[in-house]
Write a protein that holds these residues in place. Sequence first.
Motif, PDB file in Angstrom:
ATOM      1  N   ASN A  38       0.834  -1.200   0.000  1.00 43.78           N
ATOM      2  CA  ASN A  38       0.000   0.000   0.000  1.00 43.78           C
ATOM      3  C   ASN A  38       0.876   1.261   0.000  1.00 43.78           C
ATOM      4  O   ASN A  38       2.102   1.175   0.138  1.00 43.78           O
ATOM      5  N   PRO A  39       0.262   2.423  -0.200  1.00 46.02           N
ATOM      6  CA  PRO A  39       1.062   3.662  -0.280  1.00 46.02           C
ATOM      7  C   PRO A  39       1.852   3.963   0.990  1.00 46.02           C
ATOM      8  O   PRO A  39       2.769   4.777   0.951  1.00 46.02           O
ATOM      9  N   TRP A  40       1.546   3.327   2.088  1.00 49.34           N
ATOM     10  CA  TRP A  40       2.283   3.528   3.338  1.00 49.34           C
ATOM     11  C   TRP A  40       3.408   2.500   3.499  1.00 49.34           C
ATOM     12  O   TRP A  40       4.098   2.477   4.506  1.00 49.34           O
ATOM     13  N   GLY A  41       3.556   1.642   2.500  1.00 50.17           N
ATOM     14  CA  GLY A  41       4.680   0.718   2.493  1.00 50.17           C
ATOM     15  C   GLY A  41       4.405  -0.668   3.043  1.00 50.17           C
ATOM     16  O   GLY A  41       5.273  -1.542   2.966  1.00 50.17           O
ATOM     17  N   GLN A  42       3.245  -0.900   3.602  1.00 50.10           N
ATOM     18  CA  GLN A  42       2.931  -2.204   4.175  1.00 50.10           C
ATOM     19  C   GLN A  42       2.704  -3.238   3.074  1.00 50.10           C
ATOM     20  O   GLN A  42       1.967  -2.989   2.120  1.00 50.10           O
ATOM     21  N   LEU A  43       3.343  -4.390   3.217  1.00 50.18           N
ATOM     22  CA  LEU A  43       3.183  -5.493   2.259  1.00 50.18           C
ATOM     23  C   LEU A  43       2.166  -6.487   2.802  1.00 50.18           C
ATOM     24  O   LEU A  43       2.327  -7.027   3.893  1.00 50.18           O
ATOM     25  N   ILE A  44       1.136  -6.728   1.990  1.00 46.11           N
ATOM     26  CA  ILE A  44       0.063  -7.627   2.401  1.00 46.11           C
ATOM     27  C   ILE A  44       0.037  -8.829   1.468  1.00 46.11           C
ATOM     28  O   ILE A  44       0.037  -8.674   0.244  1.00 46.11           O
ATOM     29  N   ASN A  45       0.013 -10.008   2.056  1.00 46.35           N
ATOM     30  CA  ASN A  45      -0.097 -11.220   1.264  1.00 46.35           C
ATOM     31  C   ASN A  45      -1.527 -11.355   0.748  1.00 46.35           C
ATOM     32  O   ASN A  45      -2.462 -11.390   1.534  1.00 46.35           O
ATOM     33  N   LEU A  46      -1.671 -11.418  -0.573  1.00 48.33           N
ATOM     34  CA  LEU A  46      -3.011 -11.552  -1.157  1.00 48.33           C
ATOM     35  C   LEU A  46      -3.357 -13.013  -1.411  1.00 48.33           C
ATOM     36  O   LEU A  46      -4.433 -13.474  -1.043  1.00 48.33           O
ATOM     37  N   PHE A  47      -2.448 -13.712  -2.094  1.00 48.06           N
ATOM     38  CA  PHE A  47      -2.700 -15.097  -2.459  1.00 48.06           C
ATOM     39  C   PHE A  47      -1.409 -15.890  -2.424  1.00 48.06           C
ATOM     40  O   PHE A  47      -0.350 -15.412  -2.815  1.00 48.06           O
ATOM     41  N   TYR A  48      -1.533 -17.125  -1.955  1.00 49.74           N
ATOM     42  CA  TYR A  48      -0.514 -18.148  -2.144  1.00 49.74           C
ATOM     43  C   TYR A  48      -1.104 -19.085  -3.172  1.00 49.74           C
ATOM     44  O   TYR A  48      -2.083 -19.776  -2.896  1.00 49.74           O
ATOM     45  N   ILE A  49      -0.571 -19.078  -4.409  1.00 47.35           N
ATOM     46  CA  ILE A  49      -1.284 -19.759  -5.487  1.00 47.35           C
ATOM     47  C   ILE A  49      -0.305 -20.377  -6.489  1.00 47.35           C
ATOM     48  O   ILE A  49      -0.130 -19.856  -7.604  1.00 47.35           O
ATOM     49  N   PRO A  50       0.333 -21.501  -6.127  1.00 50.12           N
ATOM     50  CA  PRO A  50       1.247 -22.150  -7.074  1.00 50.12           C
ATOM     51  C   PRO A  50       0.546 -22.732  -8.295  1.00 50.12           C
ATOM     52  O   PRO A  50       1.181 -22.956  -9.332  1.00 50.12           O
ATOM     53  N   SER A  51      -0.755 -22.961  -8.181  1.00 49.92           N
ATOM     54  CA  SER A  51      -1.529 -23.422  -9.337  1.00 49.92           C
ATOM     55  C   SER A  51      -3.009 -23.200  -9.040  1.00 49.92           C
ATOM     56  O   SER A  51      -3.393 -23.008  -7.878  1.00 49.92           O
ATOM     57  N   GLY A  52      -3.821 -23.208 -10.097  1.00 50.91           N
ATOM     58  CA  GLY A  52      -5.261 -23.116  -9.907  1.00 50.91           C
ATOM     59  C   GLY A  52      -5.763 -21.699  -9.752  1.00 50.91           C
ATOM     60  O   GLY A  52      -5.107 -20.744 -10.132  1.00 50.91           O
TER      61      GLY A  52
ATOM     62  N   ALA B  92       9.795 -10.991   7.538  1.00 47.83           N
ATOM     63  CA  ALA B  92       8.589 -11.734   7.172  1.00 47.83           C
ATOM     64  C   ALA B  92       8.633 -13.096   7.848  1.00 47.83           C
ATOM     65  O   ALA B  92       9.697 -13.544   8.301  1.00 47.83           O
ATOM     66  N   SER B  93       7.485 -13.740   7.915  1.00 48.29           N
ATOM     67  CA  SER B  93       7.445 -15.086   8.469  1.00 48.29           C
ATOM     68  C   SER B  93       6.448 -15.931   7.689  1.00 48.29           C
ATOM     69  O   SER B  93       5.555 -15.400   6.999  1.00 48.29           O
ATOM     70  N   SER B  94       6.608 -17.254   7.798  1.00 43.98           N
ATOM     71  CA  SER B  94       5.674 -18.189   7.179  1.00 43.98           C
ATOM     72  C   SER B  94       5.712 -19.496   7.964  1.00 43.98           C
ATOM     73  O   SER B  94       6.660 -19.750   8.725  1.00 43.98           O
ATOM     74  N   GLN B  95       4.689 -20.308   7.759  1.00 48.89           N
ATOM     75  CA  GLN B  95       4.679 -21.624   8.363  1.00 48.89           C
ATOM     76  C   GLN B  95       5.216 -22.592   7.320  1.00 48.89           C
ATOM     77  O   GLN B  95       4.508 -22.975   6.393  1.00 48.89           O
ATOM     78  N   GLY B  96       6.447 -22.986   7.449  1.00 46.39           N
ATOM     79  CA  GLY B  96       7.070 -23.786   6.402  1.00 46.39           C
ATOM     80  C   GLY B  96       7.659 -22.881   5.338  1.00 46.39           C
ATOM     81  O   GLY B  96       7.340 -21.689   5.245  1.00 46.39           O
ATOM     82  N   VAL B  97       8.508 -23.458   4.508  1.00 48.16           N
ATOM     83  CA  VAL B  97       9.216 -22.649   3.519  1.00 48.16           C
ATOM     84  C   VAL B  97       8.405 -22.457   2.252  1.00 48.16           C
ATOM     85  O   VAL B  97       8.742 -21.645   1.416  1.00 48.16           O
ATOM     86  N   GLN B  98       7.354 -23.202   2.068  1.00 45.23           N
ATOM     87  CA  GLN B  98       6.562 -23.067   0.846  1.00 45.23           C
ATOM     88  C   GLN B  98       5.135 -22.684   1.181  1.00 45.23           C
ATOM     89  O   GLN B  98       4.190 -23.311   0.773  1.00 45.23           O
ATOM     90  N   ARG B  99       5.022 -21.634   1.953  1.00 46.46           N
ATOM     91  CA  ARG B  99       3.711 -21.126   2.338  1.00 46.46           C
ATOM     92  C   ARG B  99       3.707 -19.618   2.222  1.00 46.46           C
ATOM     93  O   ARG B  99       4.737 -18.986   2.059  1.00 46.46           O
ATOM     94  N   GLY B 100       2.513 -19.039   2.307  1.00 46.81           N
ATOM     95  CA  GLY B 100       2.386 -17.601   2.200  1.00 46.81           C
ATOM     96  C   GLY B 100       3.171 -16.887   3.287  1.00 46.81           C
ATOM     97  O   GLY B 100       3.190 -17.319   4.439  1.00 46.81           O
ATOM     98  N   GLN B 101       3.826 -15.805   2.906  1.00 45.54           N
ATOM     99  CA  GLN B 101       4.648 -15.045   3.839  1.00 45.54           C
ATOM    100  C   GLN B 101       3.900 -13.811   4.332  1.00 45.54           C
ATOM    101  O   GLN B 101       3.171 -13.173   3.574  1.00 45.54           O
TER     102      GLN B 101
END
Lengths: 110, 112
Positions: A38-52, B92-101
């Motif tokens: 965001n503009p304040w610099g915070q990094l937010i995880n949106l998706f963990y998506i290796p496939s699908g 940053a942190s995650s649960q396991g090395v192949q998970r969302g950070q």
Amino acid sequence: GIQVEQSPPDLILQEGANSTLRCNFSDSVNNLQWFHQNPWGQLINLFYIPSGTKQNGRLSATTVATERYSLLYISSSQTTDSGVYFCAVEETGGSYIPTFGRGTSLIVHP
Amino acid sequence: DTAVSQTPKYLVTQMGNDKSIKCEQNLGHDTMYWYKQDSKKFLKIMFSYNNKELIINETVPNRFSPKSPDKAHLNLHINSLELGDSAVYFCASSQGVQRGQYFGPGTRLTVT
């Protein structure tokens, strides 16, 4: 090492518009994540998506690992969606080293 | 609040000094990371610890030394600071090395 390219580099939208951000990668991956800074610099995880495909509210993401790309869809954009969107991948092979793309900078005007 | 926290948020110091940045997570994760974000917003991993063991050590000057006293903490110590070290450092942190950070708020380091 693996190359990650994001497009477009910059995007300007009017509130309410839809958009698609793309992440191409040069080799097979076993991990792909989308982040919003965001503009304040915070990094937010949106998706963990290796496939699908995954959806979370107005955001959704699709990764086609065999074709080495991922797409992030933003529907009905809001001013709070402004910021930089990063794609990060981990190359198959056990290195566990995340490689980030250069990001897409999004500005949503009211 | 469950989160990844970093201190300090801002750090201004002179060349040649030694400084530390602290990171704590209360998410119960077993893997922690340090990233550097340069002035062009490029993010690059520096280190990663899994269960207190170093698993990633990218090409970083040996003036940078991470320390993980336990799974919830990963501190970064920097010796003999240089102008080029100016950047935003993210934990940053995650649960396991192949998970969302999950990222901390960042520490903006300015070396003058």
